[in-house]
Scaffold this active site. Structure first.
Site, PDB file in Angstrom:
ATOM      1  N   ARG A  41       0.841  -1.087   0.003  1.00  0.00           N
ATOM      2  CA  ARG A  41      -0.278   0.085   0.021  1.00  0.00           C
ATOM      3  C   ARG A  41       0.874   1.261  -0.133  1.00  0.00           C
ATOM      4  NH1 ARG A  41       2.303   1.917   3.659  1.00  0.00           N
ATOM      5  NH2 ARG A  41       0.749   3.634   3.696  1.00  0.00           N
ATOM      6  N   GLY A  42       0.200   2.300  -0.368  1.00  0.00           N
ATOM      7  CA  GLY A  42       1.243   3.686  -0.307  1.00  0.00           C
ATOM      8  C   GLY A  42       0.995   4.043  -1.787  1.00  0.00           C
ATOM      9  N   ALA A  43       0.856   5.073  -2.326  1.00  0.00           N
ATOM     10  CA  ALA A  43       0.725   5.475  -3.524  1.00  0.00           C
ATOM     11  C   ALA A  43       1.765   5.215  -4.754  1.00  0.00           C
ATOM     12  CB  ALA A  43       0.382   7.026  -3.585  1.00  0.00           C
ATOM     13  N   ARG A  94      -7.443  -0.125  -6.824  1.00  0.00           N
ATOM     14  CA  ARG A  94      -7.667   1.060  -6.010  1.00  0.00           C
ATOM     15  C   ARG A  94      -7.859   2.072  -6.506  1.00  0.00           C
ATOM     16  NH1 ARG A  94      -4.298   1.274  -0.672  1.00  0.00           N
ATOM     17  NH2 ARG A  94      -6.031   2.068   0.162  1.00  0.00           N
ATOM     18  N   GLN A 200      -1.818   2.532  10.042  1.00  0.00           N
ATOM     19  CA  GLN A 200      -0.541   2.619   9.236  1.00  0.00           C
ATOM     20  C   GLN A 200       0.461   3.403   9.943  1.00  0.00           C
ATOM     21  OE1 GLN A 200      -3.506   3.233   7.974  1.00  0.00           O
ATOM     22  NE2 GLN A 200      -3.599   2.708   5.831  1.00  0.00           N
ATOM     23  N   ASP A 241      -1.372  10.979  -2.164  1.00  0.00           N
ATOM     24  CA  ASP A 241      -1.960  10.043  -2.944  1.00  0.00           C
ATOM     25  C   ASP A 241      -2.371  10.530  -4.388  1.00  0.00           C
ATOM     26  OD1 ASP A 241      -2.740   8.671  -0.374  1.00  0.00           O
ATOM     27  OD2 ASP A 241      -2.591   7.181  -1.818  1.00  0.00           O
ATOM     28  N   ASN A 251      -5.139  12.716   0.651  1.00  0.00           N
ATOM     29  CA  ASN A 251      -4.147  11.532   1.243  1.00  0.00           C
ATOM     30  C   ASN A 251      -5.107  11.034   2.291  1.00  0.00           C
ATOM     31  OD1 ASN A 251      -1.504  10.621   1.877  1.00  0.00           O
ATOM     32  ND2 ASN A 251      -1.784  11.825   3.742  1.00  0.00           N
ATOM     33  N   LYS A 252      -4.417  10.289   2.968  1.00  0.00           N
ATOM     34  CA  LYS A 252      -5.198   9.486   4.009  1.00  0.00           C
ATOM     35  C   LYS A 252      -6.226  10.179   4.969  1.00  0.00           C
ATOM     36  CE  LYS A 252      -4.883   5.835   4.638  1.00  0.00           C
ATOM     37  NZ  LYS A 252      -5.858   5.057   3.780  1.00  0.00           N
TER      38      LYS A 252
HETATM   39  O1  MRU Z   1      -4.611   3.506   2.149  1.00  0.00           O
HETATM   40  P1  MRU Z   1      -3.050   3.442   1.941  1.00  0.00           P
HETATM   41  O2  MRU Z   1      -2.167   3.140   3.267  1.00  0.00           O
HETATM   42  O3  MRU Z   1      -2.654   2.926   0.791  1.00  0.00           O
HETATM   43  O4  MRU Z   1      -2.869   5.062   2.321  1.00  0.00           O
HETATM   44  C1  MRU Z   1      -1.735   5.623   1.998  1.00  0.00           C
HETATM   45  C2  MRU Z   1      -1.235   7.150   2.014  1.00  0.00           C
HETATM   46  O5  MRU Z   1      -2.347   7.815   2.341  1.00  0.00           O
HETATM   47  C3  MRU Z   1      -0.148   7.615   2.048  1.00  0.00           C
HETATM   48  O6  MRU Z   1       0.027   8.937   2.983  1.00  0.00           O
HETATM   49  C4  MRU Z   1       0.306   8.169   0.568  1.00  0.00           C
HETATM   50  O7  MRU Z   1      -0.102   7.128  -0.214  1.00  0.00           O
HETATM   51  C5  MRU Z   1       1.675   8.697   0.374  1.00  0.00           C
HETATM   52  S1  MRU Z   1       2.701   7.231   0.514  1.00  0.00           S
HETATM   53  C6  MRU Z   1       4.265   7.948   0.114  1.00  0.00           C
END
Ligand code: MRU
Length: 348
Positions: A41-43, A94, A200, A241, A251-252
């Protein structure tokens, strides 16, 4: 993540910090499932994983059709259709992080008709996926340096979610800046929000920073306001994201709340992200599809359920921080303030 003997190895982020287990993806379906279940996970990380998923899908397609040694012209229409299917199966895993689409477009841009055989095309897309992963790491190192120059003597920061090595090819965006500051100043204090509902921050950010010997203090999401009132916080720094043309940051979930509290407490709110997160084709955060996730994630965690059955539950995975709450965006191309669209137009 690592590409090992033609398979994608992923550190299972759903199991951290309790155990460090590797999930081996041998097919595009394995990669889709790993993205959906948030094993990865994470963009930027899901973009890199999708690039390898694309390789796995096309490799199987070429093998199943038995066209490895054939010229692309001889199997053009069936390969085109197969590639589209692979592309969309990965894309729909996603919806919110634009890096996924960005990486898949990079992969799709390699034209198989320009290769002598389908086998050499598969080799070319494998090299491309490896390049995307390496470039992401290089980009993060650059963001780290630019961010450390920009933040100067910053000693105490708050971060939300996980924008670290786990969320990228390696090193991280927001945590990359923190790592670079630590290597220059010797230390930095990080406050990490736990980041409900999937934790996270508590599980991943705390794990990464502790491993790197960076001082981290965990707080619940609802403690941000009190923290800003009572402790010296030099800056908030988070990842993204998707950053839309007007400078809004997706973002999250919870990021918007933190940004409002930062503004109220006169604390600068910074976003660190690679250019692959910038989406000039989307006007504002209001136009971005926000992923809605399973309500059981809010009902409880890790097998423990604390909310009663049949409750109405709202579970958006992301929110939009309007541009006016963002002090600056740190990218590998430099630091940007305000509307991205206008700055891009001026540059070109
Ligand atoms: O749902 P996730 O854990 O994939 O969400 C991740 C985030 O929101 C991060 O802050 C974002 O992807 C940046 S990661 C460099």
């Amino acid at each position: 993540m690592e590409w090992v003997d033609g398979n994608l190895h992923l550190l299972d982020q759903t199991k951290l910090p309790g155990s460090e287990e590797i999930v081996i993806c041998k097919t595009v379906e394995d990669v889709c499932e790993s993205i959906r279940k948030m094993v990865v996970r994470g963009a930027p990380a899901i973009g890199c994983a999708a690039a390898f998923g694309y390789v796995l899908g096309v490799r199987t397609l070429v093998k199943d059709l038995n066209v490895e040694n054939k010229s692309p012209d001889s199997c053009s229409s069936v390969v085109t259709k197969g590639r589209e299917k692979i592309y969309y199966s990965l894309l729909k895993t996603r919806p919110t992080a634009v890096n996924l689409e960005w990486a898949l477009k990079q992969m799709q841009s390699l034209d198989y008709r320009e290769h002598e055989s389908m086998g050499s095309y598969v080799n070319a897309i494998e090299s491309k996926a490896k390049y995307i992963l390496q470039e992401d790491i290089n980009t993060n190192l650059k963001i780290g340096e630019i961010g450390a120059d920009f933040l100067g003597q910053c000693r105490s920061v708050l971060t939300h979610c996980n924008a670290g090595g786990l969320a990228t090819g390696g090193y991280g965006t927001a945590l990359g800046v923190i790592r670079s500051i630590k290597s220059r100043l010797g230390n930095i204090n990080v406050f990490a929000t736990e980041t409900r509902p999937l934790l996270q921050g508590a599980r991943l950010t705390a794990w990464e920073l502790t491993k790197d010997d960076i001082q981290v203090t965990l707080i619940t999401d609802s403690m941000c306001g009190a923290l800003m009132q009572t402790r010296e916080i030099d800056a908030v720094i988070v990842g993204a994201d998707r950053i839309t043309a007007n400078g809004d940051v997706v973002n999250k979930i919870g990021t918007y709340t933190v940004s409002v509290l930062a503004k109220e407490n006169s604390i600068p709110f910074y976003v660190a992200a690679p250019w692959s997160t910038v989406d000039l084709g989307t006007r504002s955060g209001r136009d971005v599809e926000i992923e809605q996730r399973n309500v059981n994630e809010v009902r409880g965690f890790g097998g423990n359920v604390w909310a009663q059955e049949n409750l109405n539950i709202f579970n958006p995975a992301f929110d939009v921080t309007p541009v006016e709450y963002v002090s600056a965006v740190i990218t590998e191309r430099g630091v940007i303030r305000g509307r991205i669209e206008l700055q891009e137009t001026r540059r070109s």
